[in-house]
Design an enzyme around this catalytic site. Structure first.
Site, PDB file in Angstrom:
ATOM      1  N   GLU A   1     -18.880 -26.947 -33.922  1.00  0.00           N
ATOM      2  CA  GLU A   1     -17.626 -27.391 -34.551  1.00  0.00           C
ATOM      3  C   GLU A   1     -17.064 -28.665 -33.921  1.00  0.00           C
ATOM      4  OE1 GLU A   1     -17.997 -24.775 -32.589  1.00  0.00           O
ATOM      5  OE2 GLU A   1     -16.212 -24.266 -31.436  1.00  0.00           O
TER       6      GLU A   1
ATOM      7  N   CYS B   1     -20.973 -19.229 -29.750  1.00  0.00           N
ATOM      8  CA  CYS B   1     -20.779 -18.920 -28.333  1.00  0.00           C
ATOM      9  C   CYS B   1     -20.598 -17.412 -28.129  1.00  0.00           C
ATOM     10  CB  CYS B   1     -19.631 -19.748 -27.770  1.00  0.00           C
ATOM     11  SG  CYS B   1     -19.850 -20.036 -26.007  1.00  0.00           S
TER      12      CYS B   1
ATOM     13  N   GLY C   1     -14.823 -17.039 -27.518  1.00  0.00           N
ATOM     14  CA  GLY C   1     -13.739 -16.353 -26.825  1.00  0.00           C
ATOM     15  C   GLY C   1     -14.149 -15.927 -25.428  1.00  0.00           C
TER      16      GLY C   1
ATOM     17  N   HIS D   1     -21.236 -25.108 -29.299  1.00  0.00           N
ATOM     18  CA  HIS D   1     -20.114 -25.239 -30.238  1.00  0.00           C
ATOM     19  C   HIS D   1     -20.365 -26.374 -31.230  1.00  0.00           C
ATOM     20  CE1 HIS D   1     -17.130 -22.667 -28.089  1.00  0.00           C
ATOM     21  NE2 HIS D   1     -17.948 -22.908 -27.082  1.00  0.00           N
TER      22      HIS D   1
HETATM   23  N1  GLN Z   1     -17.106 -15.838 -22.682  1.00  0.00           N
HETATM   24  C1  GLN Z   1     -18.416 -16.310 -23.014  1.00  0.00           C
HETATM   25  C2  GLN Z   1     -19.053 -17.067 -21.863  1.00  0.00           C
HETATM   26  O1  GLN Z   1     -18.371 -17.538 -20.983  1.00  0.00           O
HETATM   27  C3  GLN Z   1     -18.376 -17.177 -24.264  1.00  0.00           C
HETATM   28  C4  GLN Z   1     -17.588 -18.422 -24.104  1.00  0.00           C
HETATM   29  C5  GLN Z   1     -17.188 -19.083 -25.409  1.00  0.00           C
HETATM   30  O2  GLN Z   1     -17.192 -18.434 -26.453  1.00  0.00           O
HETATM   31  N2  GLN Z   1     -16.816 -20.341 -25.381  1.00  0.00           N
HETATM   32  O3  GLN Z   1     -20.239 -17.225 -21.820  1.00  0.00           O
END
Ligand code: GLN
Length: 537
Positions: free
Chosen positions: A512, A384, A357, A510
């Site tokens: 996933e 993340c 997020g 990620h």
């Molecule tokens: N906001 C966080 C960053 O930019 C995590 C990004 C994400 O979860 N994709 O590092």
């Protein structure tokens, strides 16, 4: 000129008919018949890519190895075909216009008026043929986003019309996906919406070769005949697509209906080799006959729209099948989670995934979830932002750095355990400027992740601006949060684990995005395995 054949998939009547799944299922069948296939999506919106879209608008933003931020349908393409997609597989109107305008500024059209036809349509045609021109594919399937009749789809439909003509009769086929609704009061399936949408397509000069009709009820032979007659297609080219128990049933259903056969027939390609779907059906068999059931709490701030976490929930399905386990998801809104409510909201879950997020909405809830699972020995996977929250929670509650945070949430924080990456410091533009795509990661041998991957050097996809702050590494490690993977070139910490916990893994990347039906992601497989073990206690 090579011999690549093209399949165009358009949609009529309404959105959300599942064009992506039909395209992916057709591709799967063609692949099983021995053809090399790829799928491309053309999206008629003006954003250059969905990277700048809120997930509420458009679901998850999918990321490819080469760092494209794409529509979530590309995730389905990879999950079905088990081959990676790339920048070329997703094109938006924004990108088309951007390249035409760049060419105009360079003087490539000097003296000419630049217009939708031919310049925009030519650019669309180029983008469609880029994949075919690589010579890597026998068949390119191009899914046109949106619904026929939308103003913004018009240039795409015109490009399809021209391409049919350019490519020749045997080299292109148009599959039109439509809805055949059931009117309960009349007790009948209705063909009129389909007739109208085909008429609309024909007004633009495109006549579909094949109709795939979504329906909640069996489409009788009579109705098929009627659709064929009014829509100018052969009766055997009217394919019914009934609601399926799972999206992974659709390739078998489409085979039964003969979709792959009629496509190949139109393209004058051999239909001799039959699709077997052996490994695919082995997966389905495991998926449909689980011997246990577990519940995973998914903590995120977009949980109202499950599509925001599409790749994660699909990865649960793949990993569940690998463990012969049904994975139920308990959707937990991070904004509603507090240290006090965590017990109630997370009680009984067998594992918790804290989702990716951006921004500070709901992050205290994510931190509360991490604290709860860390203290209660519940298997945890942080992805993340989820990994970053795990580091913050550990810093606050174990290292006692009460005001630890990420500089994303608090730029002036006293303990920036998560910090903006050095190369991001001068970045001002938002679109396509994150650390994106595949990067190497070197695993620590004695770790949960190494047990999962069974190799030392892995490559995973990223999408972030912030990172673990190495200035806190010594302290974090000394207190028990170990570094289980780093980027071999930059030393960036990509994975953290807690040894004293049964299964606690946070990853900056990620996983996933790389889970497919035939290759369930090892980290998800082991996370579900750990949750299963927890559930048996
Ligand atoms: N906001 C966080 C960053 O930019 C995590 C990004 C994400 O979860 N994709 O590092």
């Amino acid at each position: 000129m090579n011999n690549t054949k093209y399949v165009f998939v358009t949609g009529g009547v309404t959105s959300s008919l599942g064009k992506g799944i039909i395209a992916a299922s057709l591709a799967k069948l063609l692949q099983e018949r021995g053809y090399s296939v790829t799928i491309q999506k053309l999206d008629p919106y003006i954003n250059i890519d969905p990277g700048t879209l809120n997930p509420y608008e458009h679901g998850e933003c999918y990321v490819t190895d080469d760092g494209a931020e794409t529509d979530l349908d590309l995730g389905h393409y990879e999950r079905y075909l088990n081959i990676p997609t790339s920048q070329a597989n997703n094109v938006t109107t924004g990108r088309i216009y951007q390249s035409v305008i760049n060419k105009e500024r360079k003087g490539e059209f000097l003296g000419k008026t630049v217009q939708v036809i031919p310049h925009i349509t030519d650019e669309i045609k180029n983008r469609v043929q880029i994949l075919g021109n690589t010579g890597d594919f026998d068949i390119v399937i191009t899914e046109i986003g949106g619904t026929v009749g939308d103003i913004e789809s018009l240039p795409y439909i015109e490009a399809v019309r021209q391409l049919q003509w350019d490519l020749g009769e045997d080299n292109a086929v148009v599959v039109h996906l439509t809805l055949v609704p059931y009117l309960a009061a009349a007790g009948e399936l209705k063909t009129k919406p389909t007739q109208h949408s085909v008429k609309m397509l024909m007004q633009s000069g495109v006549s579909p070769d094949i109709l795939v009709c979504r329906s909640e009820h069996e489409i009788s032979d009579d109705i098929k005949r009627k659709l064929a007659l009014f829509c100018n297609v052969k009766k055997q080219n009217v394919i019914q697509s009934l609601d399926a128990e799972t999206i992974y049933d659709v390739p078998n259903l489409m085979f039964k209906e003969g979709l792959d056969y009629v496509v190949l027939d139109k393209l004058r390609l051999s239909t001799r080799k039959q699709p077997k779907l052996t490994a695919w059906n082995r997966f389905l068999e495991r998926h449909k006959n689980p011997t246990s059931t577990i519940e995973i709490g998914l903590v995120g701030k977009y949980v109202e729209l499950h599509d925001s976490y599409k790749s994660i929930t699909e990865a649960f399905i793949h990993a569940g099948a690998a463990n012969k386990t049904k994975v139920n998801v308990r959707w937990i809104h991070s904004e509603e989670l507090t240290p006090e409510s965590a017990i109630k909201q997370l009680e009984g879950v067998d594992g918790v995934l804290v989702a990716p997020g951006f921004g500070d909405r709901g992050i205290e809830g994510k931190i509360a979830a991490v604290q709860y699972v860390r203290e209660n020995n519940i298997p945890f996977l942080g992805i993340c932002l989820g990994m970053q929250m795990a580091v913050i929670e550990f810093a606050r509650n174990v290292l006692n750095l009460k005001d630890a945070n990420s500089t994303e949430m608090d730029p002036k924080v006293a303990h920036p355990v998560i910090n903006l990456m050095e190369e991001q410091k001068d970045v001002t533009e938002k679109g396509g400027t994150m650390r994106l795509g595949a990067w190497d990661c070197q695993l620590t041998q004695d770790s949960k992740v190494f047990q999962a991957y069974k190799e030392e050097l892995i490559s995973e996809r990223h999408r972030h601006r912030y990172e673990y702050n190495n200035e806190y590494k010594e302290q974090l490690e000394a207190a028990g949060m170990k570094t289980a993977g780093i980027n071999p070139k930059t030393g960036l910490v990509e994975i953290v684990e807690i040894d004293s916990h049964p299964w606690f893994v946070g990853v900056q990347y990620h996983p996933e995005y790389k889970s497919t039906v035939l290759n369930p992601h090892p980290l998800f497989v082991n996370f579900i395995k750990a949750a299963l073990k927890h559930s048996k206690k």
